[in-house]
Motif scaffolding. Sequence first.
Motif, PDB file in Angstrom:
ATOM      1  N   TYR A  24       0.854  -1.183   0.000  1.00 56.40           N
ATOM      2  CA  TYR A  24       0.000   0.000   0.000  1.00 56.40           C
ATOM      3  C   TYR A  24       0.887   1.230   0.000  1.00 56.40           C
ATOM      4  CZ  TYR A  24      -4.206  -2.579   1.409  1.00 56.40           C
ATOM      5  OH  TYR A  24      -5.277  -3.416   1.462  1.00 56.40           O
ATOM      6  N   LEU A  25       0.464   2.268  -0.705  1.00 52.57           N
ATOM      7  CA  LEU A  25       1.126   3.559  -0.577  1.00 52.57           C
ATOM      8  C   LEU A  25       0.692   4.180   0.735  1.00 52.57           C
ATOM      9  CD1 LEU A  25       0.708   5.113  -4.136  1.00 52.57           C
ATOM     10  CD2 LEU A  25       2.806   4.329  -3.079  1.00 52.57           C
ATOM     11  N   THR A  26       1.575   4.968   1.338  1.00 60.76           N
ATOM     12  CA  THR A  26       1.216   5.678   2.558  1.00 60.76           C
ATOM     13  C   THR A  26       1.150   7.166   2.269  1.00 60.76           C
ATOM     14  OG1 THR A  26       3.525   5.778   3.255  1.00 60.76           O
ATOM     15  CG2 THR A  26       2.216   3.938   4.073  1.00 60.76           C
ATOM     16  N   CYS A  27       0.332   7.867   3.009  1.00 60.19           N
ATOM     17  CA  CYS A  27       0.114   9.297   2.825  1.00 60.19           C
ATOM     18  C   CYS A  27       1.386  10.071   3.120  1.00 60.19           C
ATOM     19  CB  CYS A  27      -1.015   9.754   3.750  1.00 60.19           C
ATOM     20  SG  CYS A  27      -1.372  11.512   3.629  1.00 60.19           S
ATOM     21  N   ARG A  28       1.687  11.039   2.300  1.00 60.86           N
ATOM     22  CA  ARG A  28       2.886  11.847   2.490  1.00 60.86           C
ATOM     23  C   ARG A  28       2.770  12.775   3.691  1.00 60.86           C
ATOM     24  NH1 ARG A  28       3.619  16.435  -1.932  1.00 60.86           N
ATOM     25  NH2 ARG A  28       5.038  17.116  -0.335  1.00 60.86           N
ATOM     26  N   PHE A  29       1.576  13.045   4.162  1.00 61.98           N
ATOM     27  CA  PHE A  29       1.384  13.956   5.281  1.00 61.98           C
ATOM     28  C   PHE A  29       1.254  13.234   6.621  1.00 61.98           C
ATOM     29  CE2 PHE A  29      -0.410  16.226   1.583  1.00 61.98           C
ATOM     30  CZ  PHE A  29       0.475  17.283   1.559  1.00 61.98           C
ATOM     31  N   CYS A  30       0.398  12.222   6.692  1.00 61.91           N
ATOM     32  CA  CYS A  30       0.125  11.583   7.982  1.00 61.91           C
ATOM     33  C   CYS A  30       0.629  10.151   8.077  1.00 61.91           C
ATOM     34  CB  CYS A  30      -1.360  11.632   8.288  1.00 61.91           C
ATOM     35  SG  CYS A  30      -2.365  10.646   7.162  1.00 61.91           S
ATOM     36  N   GLY A  31       1.058   9.558   6.974  1.00 63.04           N
ATOM     37  CA  GLY A  31       1.582   8.205   7.004  1.00 63.04           C
ATOM     38  C   GLY A  31       0.527   7.118   7.018  1.00 63.04           C
ATOM     39  N   SER A  32      -0.735   7.465   6.846  1.00 59.72           N
ATOM     40  CA  SER A  32      -1.807   6.471   6.854  1.00 59.72           C
ATOM     41  C   SER A  32      -1.898   5.756   5.511  1.00 59.72           C
ATOM     42  CB  SER A  32      -3.144   7.141   7.148  1.00 59.72           C
ATOM     43  OG  SER A  32      -3.130   7.710   8.429  1.00 59.72           O
ATOM     44  N   ALA A  33      -2.552   4.626   5.530  1.00 63.79           N
ATOM     45  CA  ALA A  33      -2.763   3.867   4.308  1.00 63.79           C
ATOM     46  C   ALA A  33      -4.227   3.433   4.289  1.00 63.79           C
ATOM     47  CB  ALA A  33      -1.850   2.655   4.279  1.00 63.79           C
ATOM     48  N   PRO A  34      -4.846   3.212   3.168  1.00 56.08           N
ATOM     49  CA  PRO A  34      -4.294   3.312   1.832  1.00 56.08           C
ATOM     50  C   PRO A  34      -4.246   4.762   1.356  1.00 56.08           C
ATOM     51  CG  PRO A  34      -6.576   2.645   1.698  1.00 56.08           C
ATOM     52  CD  PRO A  34      -6.220   2.705   3.163  1.00 56.08           C
ATOM     53  N   ALA A  35      -3.419   4.970   0.366  1.00 59.86           N
ATOM     54  CA  ALA A  35      -3.280   6.293  -0.242  1.00 59.86           C
ATOM     55  C   ALA A  35      -3.215   6.102  -1.750  1.00 59.86           C
ATOM     56  CB  ALA A  35      -2.028   6.996   0.271  1.00 59.86           C
ATOM     57  N   VAL A  36      -3.431   7.163  -2.471  1.00 58.81           N
ATOM     58  CA  VAL A  36      -3.351   7.126  -3.924  1.00 58.81           C
ATOM     59  C   VAL A  36      -2.466   8.278  -4.375  1.00 58.81           C
ATOM     60  CG1 VAL A  36      -5.438   8.517  -4.282  1.00 58.81           C
ATOM     61  CG2 VAL A  36      -4.721   6.915  -6.042  1.00 58.81           C
ATOM     62  N   ASP A  37      -1.727   8.056  -5.451  1.00 54.52           N
ATOM     63  CA  ASP A  37      -0.822   9.073  -5.972  1.00 54.52           C
ATOM     64  C   ASP A  37      -1.631  10.055  -6.818  1.00 54.52           C
ATOM     65  OD1 ASP A  37       1.609  10.286  -6.278  1.00 54.52           O
ATOM     66  OD2 ASP A  37       2.256   9.019  -7.936  1.00 54.52           O
ATOM     67  N   VAL A  38      -1.760  11.300  -6.363  1.00 60.58           N
ATOM     68  CA  VAL A  38      -2.548  12.319  -7.057  1.00 60.58           C
ATOM     69  C   VAL A  38      -1.765  13.627  -7.122  1.00 60.58           C
ATOM     70  CG1 VAL A  38      -4.809  11.383  -6.464  1.00 60.58           C
ATOM     71  CG2 VAL A  38      -3.724  12.992  -4.944  1.00 60.58           C
ATOM     72  N   THR A  39      -2.238  14.521  -7.978  1.00 59.37           N
ATOM     73  CA  THR A  39      -1.675  15.861  -8.096  1.00 59.37           C
ATOM     74  C   THR A  39      -2.815  16.865  -8.062  1.00 59.37           C
ATOM     75  OG1 THR A  39       0.137  15.045  -9.464  1.00 59.37           O
ATOM     76  CG2 THR A  39      -0.286  17.408  -9.518  1.00 59.37           C
ATOM     77  N   PHE A  40      -2.766  17.774  -7.104  1.00 53.00           N
ATOM     78  CA  PHE A  40      -3.734  18.869  -7.035  1.00 53.00           C
ATOM     79  C   PHE A  40      -3.031  20.145  -7.465  1.00 53.00           C
ATOM     80  CE2 PHE A  40      -5.604  15.886  -3.973  1.00 53.00           C
ATOM     81  CZ  PHE A  40      -6.882  15.822  -4.485  1.00 53.00           C
ATOM     82  N   ARG A  41      -3.764  21.035  -8.116  1.00 54.64           N
ATOM     83  CA  ARG A  41      -3.179  22.250  -8.689  1.00 54.64           C
ATOM     84  C   ARG A  41      -3.906  23.493  -8.190  1.00 54.64           C
ATOM     85  NH1 ARG A  41      -0.247  20.242 -13.105  1.00 54.64           N
ATOM     86  NH2 ARG A  41      -0.830  18.111 -13.579  1.00 54.64           N
ATOM     87  N   ALA A  42      -3.175  24.612  -8.236  1.00 51.46           N
ATOM     88  CA  ALA A  42      -3.758  25.921  -7.942  1.00 51.46           C
ATOM     89  C   ALA A  42      -3.273  26.894  -9.012  1.00 51.46           C
ATOM     90  CB  ALA A  42      -3.342  26.409  -6.563  1.00 51.46           C
ATOM     91  N   HIS A  43      -4.099  27.862  -9.326  1.00 51.78           N
ATOM     92  CA  HIS A  43      -3.755  28.859 -10.346  1.00 51.78           C
ATOM     93  C   HIS A  43      -4.090  30.242  -9.811  1.00 51.78           C
ATOM     94  CE1 HIS A  43      -3.378  30.910 -14.145  1.00 51.78           C
ATOM     95  NE2 HIS A  43      -4.601  31.384 -14.000  1.00 51.78           N
TER      96      HIS A  43
END
Length: 122
Positions: free
Chosen positions: A31-50
């Motif tokens: 399982y991937l783990t969250c980059r912020f809290c270390g929890s699982a499951p996680a998914v690899d995503v990209t959020f954007r701001a403009h």
Amino acid sequence: MTTPPGNPYAQQANPAAPAGQWAAPQGHGPYLTCRFCGSAPAVDVTFRAHRGLLVLMTFRKLEGPMCHGCGMQVYRKLTTETLWQGWWSPLSLVLFTPLTLLWNVVASAKVKKLQAAVPAPY
């Protein structure tokens, strides 16, 4: 002539999972783990701001594996920033702000599909 000894650099039967991952129960992949809290499951995503300024534009993105809770917080924060500051230039109003909002909606759909997060073992 003797046979060469076993490879001392060969991997063991159950190697430790790479950084950012932990082993799932038997029969399941890591399982991937969250980059912020270390929890699982996680998914690899990209959020954007403009941010559209009168003459210039700035783009931001935050990417990496995120759990449901952290992913939704990032989605809300970056989408709110885009709604507030994204439309201040004519090109941003017509093109970049709607596209950024659409990309964030698609990324949030991936995060919303996740199960409730459980802390990763340390």
